[in-house]
Design an enzyme around this catalytic site. Structure first.
Site, PDB file in Angstrom:
ATOM      1  N   LEU A  24      50.388 101.154 -20.458  1.00 12.34           N
ATOM      2  CA  LEU A  24      50.010 102.287 -19.650  1.00 12.34           C
ATOM      3  C   LEU A  24      48.488 102.291 -19.509  1.00 12.34           C
ATOM      4  CD1 LEU A  24      52.171 104.977 -21.380  1.00 12.34           C
ATOM      5  CD2 LEU A  24      52.563 104.074 -19.140  1.00 12.34           C
ATOM      6  N   PRO A  25      47.982 102.703 -18.338  1.00  8.02           N
ATOM      7  CA  PRO A  25      46.531 102.723 -18.169  1.00  8.02           C
ATOM      8  C   PRO A  25      45.875 103.738 -19.104  1.00  8.02           C
ATOM      9  CG  PRO A  25      47.642 103.605 -16.226  1.00  8.02           C
ATOM     10  CD  PRO A  25      48.710 103.121 -17.152  1.00  8.02           C
ATOM     11  N   SER A  26      44.702 103.402 -19.587  1.00  8.40           N
ATOM     12  CA  SER A  26      44.033 104.260 -20.561  1.00  8.40           C
ATOM     13  C   SER A  26      43.497 105.551 -19.953  1.00  8.40           C
ATOM     14  CB  SER A  26      42.900 103.487 -21.245  1.00  8.40           C
ATOM     15  OG  SER A  26      42.020 102.960 -20.280  1.00  8.40           O
ATOM     16  N   HIS A  29      45.187 106.178 -14.496  1.00  8.39           N
ATOM     17  CA  HIS A  29      45.144 105.659 -13.134  1.00  8.39           C
ATOM     18  C   HIS A  29      44.870 104.164 -13.240  1.00  8.39           C
ATOM     19  CE1 HIS A  29      40.834 106.580 -13.819  1.00  8.39           C
ATOM     20  NE2 HIS A  29      40.634 105.495 -13.084  1.00  8.39           N
ATOM     21  N   LEU A  30      45.362 103.435 -12.282  1.00  8.18           N
ATOM     22  CA  LEU A  30      45.224 101.987 -12.318  1.00  8.18           C
ATOM     23  C   LEU A  30      43.770 101.580 -12.113  1.00  8.18           C
ATOM     24  CD1 LEU A  30      46.656  99.224 -12.428  1.00  8.18           C
ATOM     25  CD2 LEU A  30      46.786  99.330  -9.944  1.00  8.18           C
ATOM     26  N   HIS A  31      43.287 100.727 -12.977  1.00  4.76           N
ATOM     27  CA  HIS A  31      41.960 100.153 -12.837  1.00  4.76           C
ATOM     28  C   HIS A  31      41.993  98.743 -13.428  1.00  4.76           C
ATOM     29  CE1 HIS A  31      41.974 102.270 -16.704  1.00  4.76           C
ATOM     30  NE2 HIS A  31      41.114 101.351 -17.136  1.00  4.76           N
TER      31      HIS A  31
END
Length: 94
Positions: A24-26, A29-31
């Protein structure tokens, strides 16, 4: 593209870059992260169960645009993570 800009600005050869994202993104949001191979501070972000290599994600989406809608993705979370607490409260984690 982005890789060319990074190489030009920091003098890093393209074959020494690793691009990955967390699932899961930290920050929820996707980065995308770009790191130099061999950099001693990179280790934590590339742990098994946390990082997906960008090249692999692109390949999977090119082969099947619905891949991630159907895929089961295993990821690691710590016992202090709020998601872990919610899963435990729901009886979905020990």
């Amino acid at each position: 593209g982005v890789v060319a800009c990074i190489c030009a600005k920091y003098g890093v050869p393209a074959n020494q870059l690793r691009a990955y994202l967390h699932y899961l993104p930290s920050f929820w949001h996707l980065h995308i992260h770009f790191n130099v191979l061999g950099c001693p501070t990179v280790g934590g972000g590339l742990n098994v169960g946390k990082a997906l290599l960008l090249d692999d994600v692109i390949d999977q989406l090119e082969r099947d645009p619905m891949h991630f809608a159907r895929a089961a993705i295993t990821y690691a979370i710590g016992s202090n993570d709020t998601l872990y607490a919610a899963l435990r409260a729901a009886g979905l984690a020990e």
